[in-house]
Design an enzyme around this catalytic site. Structure first.
Site, PDB file in Angstrom:
ATOM      1  N   GLY A   1       6.033 -35.697   8.142  1.00  0.00           N
ATOM      2  CA  GLY A   1       5.877 -37.137   7.948  1.00  0.00           C
ATOM      3  C   GLY A   1       7.133 -37.858   7.485  1.00  0.00           C
ATOM      4  N   SER A   2       8.309 -37.282   7.759  1.00  0.00           N
ATOM      5  CA  SER A   2       9.523 -37.989   7.322  1.00  0.00           C
ATOM      6  C   SER A   2       9.677 -39.309   8.076  1.00  0.00           C
ATOM      7  CB  SER A   2      10.761 -37.105   7.480  1.00  0.00           C
ATOM      8  OG  SER A   2      11.078 -36.892   8.833  1.00  0.00           O
TER       9      SER A   2
ATOM     10  N   HIS B   1      10.036 -38.966  20.831  1.00  0.00           N
ATOM     11  CA  HIS B   1      10.245 -37.588  21.284  1.00  0.00           C
ATOM     12  C   HIS B   1      11.675 -37.174  20.914  1.00  0.00           C
ATOM     13  CE1 HIS B   1       9.369 -34.043  23.665  1.00  0.00           C
ATOM     14  NE2 HIS B   1      10.615 -34.115  24.115  1.00  0.00           N
TER      15      HIS B   1
ATOM     16  N   ASP C   1       4.392 -37.246  27.263  1.00  0.00           N
ATOM     17  CA  ASP C   1       5.804 -37.637  27.401  1.00  0.00           C
ATOM     18  C   ASP C   1       6.142 -38.349  28.717  1.00  0.00           C
ATOM     19  OD1 ASP C   1       6.176 -36.347  24.978  1.00  0.00           O
ATOM     20  OD2 ASP C   1       6.712 -34.447  25.921  1.00  0.00           O
TER      21      ASP C   1
ATOM     22  N   LEU D   1      -3.047 -34.510  22.588  1.00  0.00           N
ATOM     23  CA  LEU D   1      -3.036 -35.478  23.682  1.00  0.00           C
ATOM     24  C   LEU D   1      -3.965 -36.640  23.294  1.00  0.00           C
ATOM     25  CD1 LEU D   1      -1.797 -35.701  26.531  1.00  0.00           C
ATOM     26  CD2 LEU D   1      -3.921 -34.748  27.424  1.00  0.00           C
ATOM     27  N   ILE D   2      -3.503 -37.854  23.581  1.00  0.00           N
ATOM     28  CA  ILE D   2      -4.278 -39.034  23.168  1.00  0.00           C
ATOM     29  C   ILE D   2      -5.367 -39.317  24.205  1.00  0.00           C
ATOM     30  CG2 ILE D   2      -4.127 -41.504  22.640  1.00  0.00           C
ATOM     31  CD1 ILE D   2      -2.704 -39.675  20.589  1.00  0.00           C
TER      32      ILE D   2
HETATM   33  C1  GRF Z   1       9.911 -35.799  15.135  1.00  0.00           C
HETATM   34  O1  GRF Z   1      11.020 -35.027  15.443  1.00  0.00           O
HETATM   35  C2  GRF Z   1       9.406 -36.524  16.357  1.00  0.00           C
HETATM   36  O2  GRF Z   1      10.367 -36.704  17.349  1.00  0.00           O
HETATM   37  C3  GRF Z   1       8.338 -35.613  16.881  1.00  0.00           C
HETATM   38  O3  GRF Z   1       7.767 -35.012  15.742  1.00  0.00           O
HETATM   39  C4  GRF Z   1       8.726 -34.947  14.711  1.00  0.00           C
HETATM   40  C5  GRF Z   1       8.086 -35.432  13.452  1.00  0.00           C
HETATM   41  O4  GRF Z   1       8.915 -35.219  12.338  1.00  0.00           O
HETATM   42  N1  GRF Z   1       7.409 -36.330  17.723  1.00  0.00           N
HETATM   43  P1  GRF Z   1       8.467 -35.751  10.910  1.00  0.00           P
HETATM   44  O5  GRF Z   1       7.110 -35.149  10.586  1.00  0.00           O
HETATM   45  O6  GRF Z   1       8.424 -37.230  10.982  1.00  0.00           O
HETATM   46  O7  GRF Z   1       9.535 -35.260   9.975  1.00  0.00           O
END
Ligand code: GRF
Length: 187
Positions: A12-13, A102, A143, A87-88
């Site tokens: 969740g960064s 992505h 994607d 998948l949504i």
């Molecule tokens: C990110 O690298 C994003 O591109 C992908 O999932 C990752 C999530 O990273 N879809 P974080 O949990 O936000 O650190």
């Protein structure tokens, strides 16, 4: 006021950066974080920001309209995927604008199985000299929705997959909130 729901199920960064970016914005608010993993770090981050969390399971997500209804009740304008791997389903796509980030330059390194470190390992194994991020609209295939933003970073011969992951995360944290702000202002 425009309202965002973030879907995140990992660290969740990105969710945290988005929450921080909009904290003092009176045009846009992060209304909730939807998560499918009760142990995900993103839930702790949400708590620190005082953002409500909604924990979902697979059958509820794929076989009922509960999630759609909850988000309609909250008047959500945009769903932001930030590390959400399922998948949504159609019912969400039909009711909401949805974007995803992505960690590579689509259409390369996309599709099923291409997530997290798998992407960065493939980039290093193929001796790419650059990688980057892609922000795209979400449709029913992994994607493949319309690309709205891409930017790149260099991959040097000595970069490990972990180092590439760090570089890509930096790009994500810098650009995702701003791109969300632009997209939502145009809705
Ligand atoms: C990110 O690298 C994003 O591109 C992908 O999932 C990752 C999530 O990273 N879809 P974080 O949990 O936000 O650190």
């Amino acid at each position: 006021m425009k309202r965002i729901a973030i879907f995140a199920s990992g660290s969740g960064s990105n969710a945290q950066c988005i929450a921080a970016y909009f904290k003092t914005n009176n045009q846009v608010s992060v209304e909730c974080i939807v998560c499918n993993n009760p142990n995900a770090k993103v839930l702790d981050r949400a708590r620190k920001f005082g953002i409500p969390t909604i924990l979902i399971n697979r059958s509820q997500f794929l076989e009922t309209d509960e999630v759609v209804q909850t988000l309609l009740d909250k008047n959500i304008d945009l769903i932001v995927l930030a590390g959400f791997l399922w998948l949504i389903p159609k019912n969400l796509i039909q009711n909401f604008q949805i974007i995803n980030i992505h960690p590579a330059l689509l259409p390369q390194y996309g599709g099923k199985g291409m997530y997290g470190m798998n992407v960065h390992r493939a980039v290093v194994n193929n001796k790419e000299t650059e990688t980057g991020i892609t922000i795209h609209m979400v449709n029913e295939k992994y994607d493949e929705g319309k690309i709205v933003f891409q930017t790149t970073c260099e991959v040097t011969p000595s970069d490990s997959p972990e180092r590439v992951a760090e570089k890509v995360h930096q790009l994500e944290h810098k650009h995702y909130p701003q791109v969300i702000e632009k997209i939502i202002s145009e809705l």
